[in-house]
Scaffold this motif. Sequence first.
Motif, mmCIF file in Angstrom:
data_model
loop_
_atom_site.group_PDB
_atom_site.id
_atom_site.type_symbol
_atom_site.label_atom_id
_atom_site.label_comp_id
_atom_site.label_asym_id
_atom_site.label_seq_id
_atom_site.Cartn_x
_atom_site.Cartn_y
_atom_site.Cartn_z
ATOM 1 N N ASP A 104 15.299 10.900 9.116
ATOM 2 C CA ASP A 104 14.487 11.052 7.909
ATOM 3 C C ASP A 104 13.007 11.289 8.221
ATOM 4 O OD1 ASP A 104 13.743 8.552 8.786
ATOM 5 O OD2 ASP A 104 14.176 7.516 6.895
ATOM 6 N N GLY A 105 12.634 11.286 9.505
ATOM 7 C CA GLY A 105 11.247 11.535 9.901
ATOM 8 C C GLY A 105 10.310 10.384 9.601
ATOM 9 N N ARG A 106 10.839 9.209 9.413
ATOM 10 C CA ARG A 106 10.014 8.064 9.036
ATOM 11 C C ARG A 106 9.718 7.108 10.186
ATOM 12 N NH1 ARG A 106 7.068 9.670 5.675
ATOM 13 N NH2 ARG A 106 7.973 10.595 3.855
ATOM 14 N N SER A 107 10.262 7.370 11.378
ATOM 15 C CA SER A 107 9.953 6.505 12.516
ATOM 16 C C SER A 107 10.145 7.250 13.827
ATOM 17 C CB SER A 107 10.804 5.231 12.490
ATOM 18 O OG SER A 107 12.172 5.553 12.530
ATOM 19 N N LEU A 108 9.380 6.813 14.810
ATOM 20 C CA LEU A 108 9.459 7.354 16.166
ATOM 21 C C LEU A 108 9.989 6.263 17.084
ATOM 22 C CD1 LEU A 108 6.009 9.118 16.721
ATOM 23 C CD2 LEU A 108 8.209 10.227 16.510
ATOM 24 N N LEU A 109 10.832 6.661 18.027
ATOM 25 C CA LEU A 109 11.273 5.746 19.063
ATOM 26 C C LEU A 109 10.406 6.012 20.282
ATOM 27 C CD1 LEU A 109 13.284 3.579 19.955
ATOM 28 C CD2 LEU A 109 14.791 5.428 20.716
ATOM 29 N N VAL A 110 9.672 4.995 20.714
ATOM 30 C CA VAL A 110 8.692 5.143 21.795
ATOM 31 C C VAL A 110 9.031 4.147 22.897
ATOM 32 C CG1 VAL A 110 6.251 4.896 22.398
ATOM 33 C CG2 VAL A 110 6.893 5.887 20.198
ATOM 34 N N HIS A 111 9.012 4.619 24.133
ATOM 35 C CA HIS A 111 9.163 3.711 25.267
ATOM 36 C C HIS A 111 7.787 3.475 25.860
ATOM 37 C CE1 HIS A 111 9.968 2.408 29.406
ATOM 38 N NE2 HIS A 111 10.969 1.779 28.822
ATOM 39 N N ALA A 112 7.450 2.193 26.037
ATOM 40 C CA ALA A 112 6.163 1.821 26.617
ATOM 41 C C ALA A 112 6.424 1.056 27.911
ATOM 42 C CB ALA A 112 5.364 0.962 25.637
ATOM 43 N N LEU A 113 5.661 1.365 28.932
ATOM 44 C CA LEU A 113 5.866 0.801 30.259
ATOM 45 C C LEU A 113 5.515 -0.684 30.333
ATOM 46 C CD1 LEU A 113 6.661 1.433 33.181
ATOM 47 C CD2 LEU A 113 4.272 1.986 33.617
ATOM 48 N N ASP A 114 4.434 -1.083 29.699
ATOM 49 C CA ASP A 114 4.006 -2.476 29.777
ATOM 50 C C ASP A 114 3.409 -2.893 28.437
ATOM 51 O OD1 ASP A 114 3.616 -4.918 31.249
ATOM 52 O OD2 ASP A 114 1.484 -4.440 31.317
ATOM 53 N N VAL A 115 4.142 -3.741 27.717
ATOM 54 C CA VAL A 115 3.705 -4.170 26.387
ATOM 55 C C VAL A 115 3.771 -5.687 26.309
ATOM 56 C CG1 VAL A 115 4.246 -4.108 23.924
ATOM 57 C CG2 VAL A 115 4.580 -2.074 25.305
ATOM 58 N N GLY A 116 2.638 -6.284 25.960
ATOM 59 C CA GLY A 116 2.616 -7.725 25.766
ATOM 60 C C GLY A 116 3.095 -8.112 24.378
ATOM 61 N N ASP A 117 2.523 -7.469 23.375
ATOM 62 C CA ASP A 117 2.838 -7.765 21.980
ATOM 63 C C ASP A 117 3.260 -6.469 21.295
ATOM 64 O OD1 ASP A 117 3.008 -8.698 19.403
ATOM 65 O OD2 ASP A 117 0.853 -9.048 19.164
ATOM 66 N N GLU A 118 4.536 -6.388 20.921
ATOM 67 C CA GLU A 118 5.070 -5.163 20.320
ATOM 68 C C GLU A 118 4.359 -4.812 19.017
ATOM 69 O OE1 GLU A 118 9.336 -5.080 19.998
ATOM 70 O OE2 GLU A 118 9.556 -6.121 21.905
ATOM 71 N N THR A 119 4.133 -5.804 18.181
ATOM 72 C CA THR A 119 3.479 -5.569 16.892
ATOM 73 C C THR A 119 2.067 -5.033 17.092
ATOM 74 O OG1 THR A 119 4.770 -7.395 16.001
ATOM 75 C CG2 THR A 119 2.922 -6.615 14.679
ATOM 76 N N ALA A 120 1.341 -5.592 18.038
ATOM 77 C CA ALA A 120 -0.027 -5.132 18.304
ATOM 78 C C ALA A 120 -0.031 -3.713 18.862
ATOM 79 C CB ALA A 120 -0.721 -6.081 19.272
ATOM 80 N N GLU A 121 0.934 -3.391 19.704
ATOM 81 C CA GLU A 121 1.004 -2.041 20.266
ATOM 82 C C GLU A 121 1.318 -1.011 19.183
ATOM 83 O OE1 GLU A 121 0.764 0.961 23.120
ATOM 84 O OE2 GLU A 121 0.052 -1.106 23.148
ATOM 85 N N ILE A 122 2.231 -1.342 18.295
ATOM 86 C CA ILE A 122 2.554 -0.432 17.181
ATOM 87 C C ILE A 122 1.331 -0.250 16.289
ATOM 88 C CG2 ILE A 122 3.925 -0.218 15.062
ATOM 89 C CD1 ILE A 122 6.250 -1.549 16.655
ATOM 90 N N ALA A 123 0.641 -1.332 15.991
ATOM 91 C CA ALA A 123 -0.574 -1.256 15.165
ATOM 92 C C ALA A 123 -1.641 -0.408 15.855
ATOM 93 C CB ALA A 123 -1.109 -2.650 14.871
ATOM 94 N N ARG A 124 -1.750 -0.525 17.183
ATOM 95 C CA ARG A 124 -2.731 0.275 17.932
ATOM 96 C C ARG A 124 -2.398 1.762 17.850
ATOM 97 N NH1 ARG A 124 -3.737 2.808 22.536
ATOM 98 N NH2 ARG A 124 -1.629 2.587 23.337
#
Length: 163
Positions: free
Chosen positions: A129-149
């Motif tokens: 539906d084009g409403r979300s992206l699946l992203v792989h991140a190498l090093d993430v401490g806080d998922e919510t903060a990374e998405i917000a960033r």
Amino acid sequence: MMKRILPHPALSIMLLVVWLLMANDITVGGVLLGALLGIVLPKFTEPFWPDRPRVRFGRALLGYCLVVLADIVIANFQIAWLILFRRNRDLRSRWLVVPVALTTPEAITVLAATISLTPGTVSSDVSADGRSLLVHALDVGDETAEIARLKSRYEARLQRIFA
């Protein structure tokens, strides 16, 4: 009259610039060939673009490019530090589902490409539906903060560019 010659002026300019960058030399022949490609290719692809994306050129686009370039440089140093000084088992790689508020396919494509250009993150899929992206991140401490960033640094700026 101008729209008939250049149906997508931004694409024409981008093709000329990319051609000159690939040629790695600015010559009269290179500029003429790049200009020819910039005129001919958009004319052939015009039927596939029934609704042109509305792009605001100016400060918003320039600011976005500067932010992306700065993020690429900074991320290169961060990734180099991770590789040189941390063990693989200490990495906190994650799959992130980033909700997308952008509505045009072009804006979503630019967002996904920007995420993939930044070292340490790869955009791997767009939901049906084009409403979300699946992203792989190498090093993430806080998922919510990374998405917000990602949303504040890139998506918010793209919303201003793709009005």
